[in-house]
Design a protein around this motif. Structure first.
Motif, short mmCIF file in Angstrom:
data_model
loop_
_atom_site.label_atom_id
_atom_site.label_comp_id
_atom_site.label_asym_id
_atom_site.label_seq_id
_atom_site.Cartn_x
_atom_site.Cartn_y
_atom_site.Cartn_z
N GLU A 25 64.77 -0.09 35.29
CA GLU A 25 64.30 1.27 35.53
C GLU A 25 63.20 1.65 34.53
O GLU A 25 63.45 2.36 33.55
CB GLU A 25 65.49 2.24 35.46
CG GLU A 25 66.48 2.00 36.58
CD GLU A 25 67.76 2.82 36.48
OE1 GLU A 25 68.55 2.78 37.43
OE2 GLU A 25 67.96 3.49 35.45
N ARG A 26 62.01 1.20 34.84
CA ARG A 26 60.89 1.36 33.90
C ARG A 26 60.00 2.56 34.21
O ARG A 26 59.22 2.98 33.36
CB ARG A 26 60.06 0.08 33.88
CG ARG A 26 60.83 -1.15 33.46
CD ARG A 26 59.93 -2.33 33.23
NE ARG A 26 59.33 -2.82 34.46
CZ ARG A 26 59.88 -3.75 35.23
NH1 ARG A 26 61.05 -4.27 34.90
NH2 ARG A 26 59.29 -4.16 36.34
N GLU A 27 60.06 3.09 35.42
CA GLU A 27 59.18 4.20 35.80
C GLU A 27 59.77 5.53 35.34
O GLU A 27 60.96 5.78 35.55
CB GLU A 27 58.98 4.23 37.32
CG GLU A 27 58.34 2.99 37.89
CD GLU A 27 56.85 2.92 37.59
OE1 GLU A 27 56.31 3.87 37.02
OE2 GLU A 27 56.23 1.90 37.93
N ALA A 43 65.52 4.19 41.27
CA ALA A 43 64.73 3.83 40.08
C ALA A 43 64.74 2.32 39.83
O ALA A 43 63.73 1.74 39.44
CB ALA A 43 65.26 4.56 38.85
N MET A 78 62.27 0.70 42.19
CA MET A 78 60.90 1.20 42.16
C MET A 78 59.87 0.18 41.68
O MET A 78 58.78 0.08 42.28
CB MET A 78 60.81 2.47 41.31
CG MET A 78 59.42 3.09 41.25
SD MET A 78 58.78 3.57 42.89
CE MET A 78 59.78 5.02 43.22
N PRO A 79 60.09 -0.61 40.61
CA PRO A 79 59.03 -1.54 40.19
C PRO A 79 58.61 -2.49 41.30
O PRO A 79 57.40 -2.71 41.52
CB PRO A 79 59.67 -2.28 39.01
CG PRO A 79 60.67 -1.31 38.45
CD PRO A 79 61.22 -0.60 39.66
N ARG A 112 56.91 -0.40 44.18
CA ARG A 112 55.56 0.03 43.81
C ARG A 112 54.59 -1.15 43.87
O ARG A 112 53.46 -1.01 44.36
CB ARG A 112 55.57 0.64 42.40
CG ARG A 112 54.19 1.09 41.94
CD ARG A 112 54.22 1.73 40.57
NE ARG A 112 52.92 2.23 40.20
CZ ARG A 112 52.66 2.93 39.09
NH1 ARG A 112 53.64 3.20 38.23
NH2 ARG A 112 51.45 3.37 38.85
N TRP A 113 55.00 -2.31 43.36
CA TRP A 113 54.16 -3.49 43.39
C TRP A 113 53.76 -3.82 44.83
O TRP A 113 52.60 -4.12 45.12
CB TRP A 113 54.89 -4.66 42.75
CG TRP A 113 54.09 -5.93 42.72
CD1 TRP A 113 53.19 -6.32 41.78
CD2 TRP A 113 54.13 -6.98 43.71
NE1 TRP A 113 52.66 -7.55 42.10
CE2 TRP A 113 53.21 -7.97 43.28
CE3 TRP A 113 54.83 -7.16 44.90
CZ2 TRP A 113 53.00 -9.13 44.02
CZ3 TRP A 113 54.61 -8.32 45.63
CH2 TRP A 113 53.70 -9.29 45.18
N GLU A 140 51.24 -1.23 46.20
CA GLU A 140 49.92 -1.41 45.59
C GLU A 140 49.25 -2.67 46.11
O GLU A 140 48.02 -2.69 46.31
CB GLU A 140 50.05 -1.43 44.07
CG GLU A 140 50.40 -0.05 43.50
CD GLU A 140 50.61 -0.05 42.00
OE1 GLU A 140 50.58 1.05 41.40
OE2 GLU A 140 50.83 -1.14 41.42
N PRO A 148 54.85 7.09 41.71
CA PRO A 148 56.28 6.77 41.82
C PRO A 148 57.16 8.00 41.65
O PRO A 148 56.92 8.84 40.78
CB PRO A 148 56.50 5.77 40.68
CG PRO A 148 55.40 6.03 39.72
CD PRO A 148 54.23 6.53 40.50
N PRO A 159 60.92 7.92 41.28
CA PRO A 159 62.23 7.24 41.21
C PRO A 159 63.38 8.23 41.10
O PRO A 159 63.23 9.34 40.58
CB PRO A 159 62.10 6.41 39.94
CG PRO A 159 61.15 7.18 39.08
CD PRO A 159 60.18 7.82 40.03
#
Length: 255
Positions: free
Chosen positions: A63-65, A189, A192-193, A196-197, A200, A208, A210
């Motif tokens: 969960e980086r976002e 969350a 999400m990474p 999102r990738w 994009e 984002p 999340p």
């Protein structure tokens, strides 16, 4: 039944751990030491994945976002042109509802997308295909919930995707026809990474959004060191996500 589904159940927890326990039983006379190793690995893996502290640690890695502050919701229309909410599974033939319904994960996403849409005035796109190969699609179920429970119309429905990559590619194709390139993306969350990738890579600019964080203080008795069934399920979700994060750039990268 798709071979991909079968392989996933066999080689991801808890399936692979149960196979280790079965192998330990089969080897108990032929190779006692190897059987003991398989037993410890299988039972230890099940115990570890059933701990809330394991869920918390895995989720914090994924969960980086950052979350969207509620004060920023009304300004989303200045950053994006549509809210995209990803399907999260469906439950079949619920007698209480008289038919199929979105899963609990999907309902979390739908509710959050509805709040964002009401605050920002942005239109909605639901994305998700035929989870069991038969209608209704996840996108149609989400659109029905948004209309019936939240009073919100869905402008676009992407009803053919089976994976996160297809969510992105198919949604981008729909939005490209409308001249839209900037999206608010709604999903858990921990998902999400990778989501999102994918979006994009499909040529969209992503804001984002999340939700459903698992990497927070677990609040369980004994600090989360007691096993529970819910934690085992959540751990398998997170491990599946880790596997996807590793494999997707190798399988789908457009660079």
């Amino acid at each position: 039944m798709p071979i991909r589904y079968i392989l996933k159940q066999l080689f991801m927890p808890p399936g692979v751990l149960l196979l280790l326990l079965l192998l330990a039983w089969w080897l108990r006379r032929r190779a006692p030491r190897l059987a003991a190793c398989c037993f410890v690995a299988g039972l230890g893996g099940l115990w570890l994945l059933s701990l809330p502290v394991t869920v918390e640690a895995l989720a914090r890695y994924l969960e980086r976002e950052p979350v969207l502050a509620t004060s920023a919701w009304p300004q989303l229309a200045q950053q994006a042109e549509v809210i995209v909410v990803l399907g999260g599974g469906r439950e079949r033939d619920d007698p209480a509802w008289g038919g199929d319904q979105p899963s609990a994960l999907a309902l979390e996403r739908i509710r959050y997308a509805a709040r964002l849409a009401k605050a920002s005035g942005l239109p909605l796109l639901t994305s998700g295909g035929l989870h069991y190969g038969q209608p209704p699609s996840e996108a149609d179920l989400a659109a029905e919930v948004l209309a019936t429970d939240f009073g919100l119309a869905t402008r676009w429905r992407e009803s053919h995707s089976r994976t996160t990559w297809e969510n992105a590619v198919n949604s981008a194709a729909l939005l490209r026809e409308a001249g839209i390139q900037r999206v608010v993306l709604v999903t858990q969350a921990w998902h999400m990474p990778r989501a999102r990738w994918c979006f994009e890579q499909a040529g969209l600019t992503v804001v984002p959004a999340p939700m459903g964080m698992l990497g927070v203080a677990n609040g369980r008795p004994a600090g989360g060191w007691l096993p529970e069934g819910r934690a085992l399920w959540q751990s398998t979700l997170l491990l599946n996500e880790l596997a996807g994060a590793v494999l997707y750039p190798w399988l789908y990268s457009t660079d």
